[in-house]
Design an enzyme around this catalytic site. Structure first.
Site, short mmCIF file in Angstrom:
data_model
loop_
_atom_site.label_atom_id
_atom_site.label_comp_id
_atom_site.label_asym_id
_atom_site.label_seq_id
_atom_site.Cartn_x
_atom_site.Cartn_y
_atom_site.Cartn_z
CG HIS A 75 0.67 -1.19 1.24
ND1 HIS A 75 0.68 -0.20 2.04
CD2 HIS A 75 -0.44 -1.03 0.31
CE1 HIS A 75 -0.29 0.77 1.42
NE2 HIS A 75 -1.04 0.29 0.30
CB CYS A 94 -3.54 -0.65 -1.40
SG CYS A 94 -2.72 -0.58 -2.99
#
Length: 272
Positions: free
Chosen positions: A232, A248
């Site tokens: 992301h 992440c």
């Protein structure tokens, strides 16, 4: 008869006033007290008015004040050690740090697992096409967590390379997954484990945050399998190249948008 007596008394009073007034005035100014002025003008005022010397105040002669001059006291001579302590010698030219020459490139040392200076990103983490020999076919995403690079494999032994931020110590992971979902300006729903973990540190996370510039997931997100991990964007681009996330893979918003347009759902992702 009474009027005659009254006139007589008035005449007698007027005669008395006329006869005695000149005599009293003359007597007042005719007999003046003798004034004796002493030849010594510095004598006490009693002697100048004619008082006897015994009645005058005694005279005192005082010596004229002598001027006083400041005479500094001799200071004890400091030892060589004390002089060096109070007045340390200036460093020699050889001991001074050399100034960098104009135009010389300075290499900044970056601490491992710490974000770089806010607002800056190192040039090697900007997107670029590089030579990349790998066994994986074109279209595969390979993430090198040790060097903080994401490669999108292309044909001809090349790849598009992007700088990324990876999991901080204790949150590293490796494996193989596929992109199962893509989202633009995704909504952030922190997992309960993260909310509890951050609350213990005094950081209270929202249960839900809609997509937008303030959202930690940034402009785009690509979800990996059934895990909680994603590729992301970020609202803190200065963290690219560091290990600061909870697992992440972070990218600049510009870079994740470019990658988002190049891959599809089902793209293979290798994390090493």
């Amino acid at each position: 008869m009474p009027c005659a007596k009254l006139l007589g008394f008035l005449a007698l009073g007027l005669a008395t006033t006329v006869s005695f007034t000149p005599a009293n005035a003359q007597d007042r100014y005719r007999e003046r007290p003798p004034v004796v002025v002493s030849p010594d003008l510095t004598a006490p005022w009693l002697m100048q008015l004619g008082a006897a010397p015994s009645q005058a105040a005694p005279r005192y002669r005082t010596a004229a004040p002598q001027p006083q001059y400041y005479q500094p006291q001799a200071q004890p001579r400091r030892s060589q050690q004390a002089r060096q302590y109070l007045f340390p010698p200036a460093p020699s030219r050889a001991a001074r740090p050399a100034r960098p020459q104009q135009g010389a490139q300075q290499v900044a040392m970056r601490r491992p697992n710490l974000p770089v200076i806010q607002g800056k990103i190192e040039p090697q983490f900007l997107p670029q096409t590089v030579s990349y020999e790998t066994q994986y076919p074109a279209g595969t995403i390979v993430i090198d967590t040790n060097n903080r690079f994401l490669y999108l494999v292309q044909a001809g032994g090349q790849a598009m390379r992007y700088g990324v931020g990876v999991g901080k110590p204790g949150f590293e992971w490796a494996g193989e997954h596929k992109v199962t979902r893509k989202a633009e300006w995704p909504t952030w729903i922190p997992p309960q484990e993260m909310i509890t973990r951050e609350a213990a540190k005094g950081h209270y996370l929202p249960a839900r945050m809609d997509g937008g510039p303030e959202n930690p997931l940034g402009a785009r997100a690509m979800y990996l399998g059934s895990t909680l991990y994603r590729i992301h964007g970020t609202n803190a681009p200065w963290t690219i190249g560091s290990a600061v996330s909870s697992g992440c893979i972070r990218m600049r918003n510009e870079d994740v948008t470019d990658l988002y347009e190049r891959v599809n759902v089902g793209t293979r992702v290798i994390v090493i």
